[in-house]
Design a protein around this motif. Structure first.
Motif, PDB file in Angstrom:
ATOM      1  N   MET A 285       0.761  -1.161  -0.042  1.00  0.00           N
ATOM      2  CA  MET A 285       0.016   0.143  -0.156  1.00  0.00           C
ATOM      3  C   MET A 285       1.010   1.096  -0.077  1.00  0.00           C
ATOM      4  SD  MET A 285      -3.028   0.847   2.550  1.00  0.00           S
ATOM      5  CE  MET A 285      -2.849   2.311   3.643  1.00  0.00           C
ATOM      6  N   ALA A 286       0.669   2.082  -0.873  1.00  0.00           N
ATOM      7  CA  ALA A 286       1.547   3.456  -1.035  1.00  0.00           C
ATOM      8  C   ALA A 286       1.212   4.300   0.053  1.00  0.00           C
ATOM      9  CB  ALA A 286       1.541   3.990  -2.457  1.00  0.00           C
ATOM     10  N   GLN A 287       2.186   4.878   0.595  1.00  0.00           N
ATOM     11  CA  GLN A 287       2.274   5.918   1.764  1.00  0.00           C
ATOM     12  C   GLN A 287       2.505   7.280   0.964  1.00  0.00           C
ATOM     13  OE1 GLN A 287       1.633   5.161   5.134  1.00  0.00           O
ATOM     14  NE2 GLN A 287       1.478   2.856   4.612  1.00  0.00           N
ATOM     15  N   ASP A 288       1.666   8.017   1.720  1.00  0.00           N
ATOM     16  CA  ASP A 288       2.000   9.502   1.227  1.00  0.00           C
ATOM     17  C   ASP A 288       2.959  10.132   2.248  1.00  0.00           C
ATOM     18  OD1 ASP A 288       1.952  12.407   0.844  1.00  0.00           O
ATOM     19  OD2 ASP A 288       0.161  12.646   0.642  1.00  0.00           O
ATOM     20  N   THR A 289       4.305  10.222   1.905  1.00  0.00           N
ATOM     21  CA  THR A 289       5.354  10.779   2.565  1.00  0.00           C
ATOM     22  C   THR A 289       5.689  12.233   2.276  1.00  0.00           C
ATOM     23  OG1 THR A 289       6.669   9.693   0.810  1.00  0.00           O
ATOM     24  CG2 THR A 289       6.175   8.382   2.769  1.00  0.00           C
ATOM     25  N   SER A 290       4.701  12.977   1.519  1.00  0.00           N
ATOM     26  CA  SER A 290       4.987  14.325   1.411  1.00  0.00           C
ATOM     27  C   SER A 290       5.510  15.081   2.448  1.00  0.00           C
ATOM     28  CB  SER A 290       4.095  15.021   0.138  1.00  0.00           C
ATOM     29  OG  SER A 290       2.647  14.854   0.930  1.00  0.00           O
ATOM     30  N   LEU A 291       4.591  15.117   3.651  1.00  0.00           N
ATOM     31  CA  LEU A 291       4.960  15.935   4.849  1.00  0.00           C
ATOM     32  C   LEU A 291       6.030  15.461   5.385  1.00  0.00           C
ATOM     33  CD1 LEU A 291       3.848  18.070   6.913  1.00  0.00           C
ATOM     34  CD2 LEU A 291       2.592  16.150   7.912  1.00  0.00           C
ATOM     35  N   ALA A 292       6.603  14.257   5.252  1.00  0.00           N
ATOM     36  CA  ALA A 292       7.742  13.910   5.981  1.00  0.00           C
ATOM     37  C   ALA A 292       9.194  14.445   5.307  1.00  0.00           C
ATOM     38  CB  ALA A 292       7.736  12.362   6.079  1.00  0.00           C
ATOM     39  N   ALA A 293       8.755  14.332   3.885  1.00  0.00           N
ATOM     40  CA  ALA A 293       9.662  14.806   2.847  1.00  0.00           C
ATOM     41  C   ALA A 293      10.026  16.301   2.953  1.00  0.00           C
ATOM     42  CB  ALA A 293       9.536  14.402   1.435  1.00  0.00           C
ATOM     43  N   ARG A 294       8.871  17.145   3.139  1.00  0.00           N
ATOM     44  CA  ARG A 294       8.871  18.436   3.347  1.00  0.00           C
ATOM     45  C   ARG A 294       9.906  18.798   4.647  1.00  0.00           C
ATOM     46  NH1 ARG A 294       3.693  21.462   4.918  1.00  0.00           N
ATOM     47  NH2 ARG A 294       4.656  21.092   6.907  1.00  0.00           N
ATOM     48  N   ARG A 295       9.290  18.241   5.695  1.00  0.00           N
ATOM     49  CA  ARG A 295      10.177  18.703   6.838  1.00  0.00           C
ATOM     50  C   ARG A 295      11.591  18.142   6.794  1.00  0.00           C
ATOM     51  NH1 ARG A 295       5.207  16.207  10.965  1.00  0.00           N
ATOM     52  NH2 ARG A 295       4.031  18.300  10.806  1.00  0.00           N
ATOM     53  N   ALA A 296      12.043  17.039   6.034  1.00  0.00           N
ATOM     54  CA  ALA A 296      13.404  16.855   5.988  1.00  0.00           C
ATOM     55  C   ALA A 296      14.050  17.643   5.143  1.00  0.00           C
ATOM     56  CB  ALA A 296      13.556  15.310   5.292  1.00  0.00           C
ATOM     57  N   ILE A 297      13.464  18.157   4.198  1.00  0.00           N
ATOM     58  CA  ILE A 297      14.083  19.209   3.356  1.00  0.00           C
ATOM     59  C   ILE A 297      14.307  20.524   4.036  1.00  0.00           C
ATOM     60  CG2 ILE A 297      13.761  20.684   1.112  1.00  0.00           C
ATOM     61  CD1 ILE A 297      13.839  18.051  -0.015  1.00  0.00           C
ATOM     62  N   LEU A 298      13.118  21.160   4.568  1.00  0.00           N
ATOM     63  CA  LEU A 298      13.495  22.235   5.086  1.00  0.00           C
ATOM     64  C   LEU A 298      14.505  22.096   6.735  1.00  0.00           C
ATOM     65  CD1 LEU A 298       9.703  23.306   5.679  1.00  0.00           C
ATOM     66  CD2 LEU A 298      11.618  24.335   4.255  1.00  0.00           C
ATOM     67  N   THR A 299      14.455  21.033   7.146  1.00  0.00           N
ATOM     68  CA  THR A 299      15.620  20.792   8.175  1.00  0.00           C
ATOM     69  C   THR A 299      16.894  20.882   7.598  1.00  0.00           C
ATOM     70  OG1 THR A 299      14.110  19.555   9.629  1.00  0.00           O
ATOM     71  CG2 THR A 299      16.489  19.087   9.812  1.00  0.00           C
ATOM     72  N   ARG A 300      17.139  20.359   6.325  1.00  0.00           N
ATOM     73  CA  ARG A 300      18.274  20.291   5.670  1.00  0.00           C
ATOM     74  C   ARG A 300      19.056  21.547   5.166  1.00  0.00           C
ATOM     75  NH1 ARG A 300      21.825  16.652   2.747  1.00  0.00           N
ATOM     76  NH2 ARG A 300      21.229  15.334   4.321  1.00  0.00           N
TER      77      ARG A 300
END
Length: 141
Positions: free
Chosen positions: A1-16
């Motif tokens: 089942m596909a997971q929507d990981t866009s929020l996690a990716a956004r947070r990781a990008i902003l943190t970087r």
């Protein structure tokens, strides 16, 4: 089942980006925002754009493909400062491998690829410029 990981990716990008900003000489970490920016903000600033997330399932893996733009705004004269910020965003993020596991609650890794920049003059302010840095993020879990 596909997971929507866009929020996690956004947070990781902003943190970087915020972690790299102090040594960049082009932007302050406090001037890097999620999609919603405060009504009063110091120029220059960066805003994470709206993301499009699609299921990604190569060879049975469960993941997502996220297309997003990071927007850099600066005042002139000319587009030089905005271009420097956009180039910095591309340098920091292109090829980045980000661990999303803590945010998602399951093992997940994001691989970021820079796909191009577009420089625009802001139609509302004569001396303002906007660089759109396009990213493709593949999240595998």
């Amino acid at each position: 089942m596909a997971q929507d990981t866009s929020l996690a990716a956004r947070r990781a990008i902003l943190t970087r980006l915020k972690a790299e900003a102090p040594t960049s000489g082009v932007i302050a970490a406090a001037s890097i925002y999620p999609p919603q920016t405060p009504p009063t903000r110091a120029w220059p600033f960066i805003r994470y754009g709206a993301a499009t997330q699609l299921p990604w399932k190569p060879t049975g893996a469960d993941g997502s493909l996220i297309a997003v733009a990071v927007h850099s705004f600066a005042r002139g004269p000319g587009e030089d400062q905005a271009s420097r910020i956009g180039a910095w965003v591309a340098r920091v993020l292109d090829g980045a491998v980000l661990d999303l596991s803590a945010e998602t609650g399951f093992p997940a890794t994001a691989r970021v690829r820079h796909t191009g920049n577009t420089t625009l003059q802001d139609p509302e302010e004569a001396d303002a410029w906007h660089v759109v840095t396009n990213l493709e993020i593949i999240v595998a879990s």
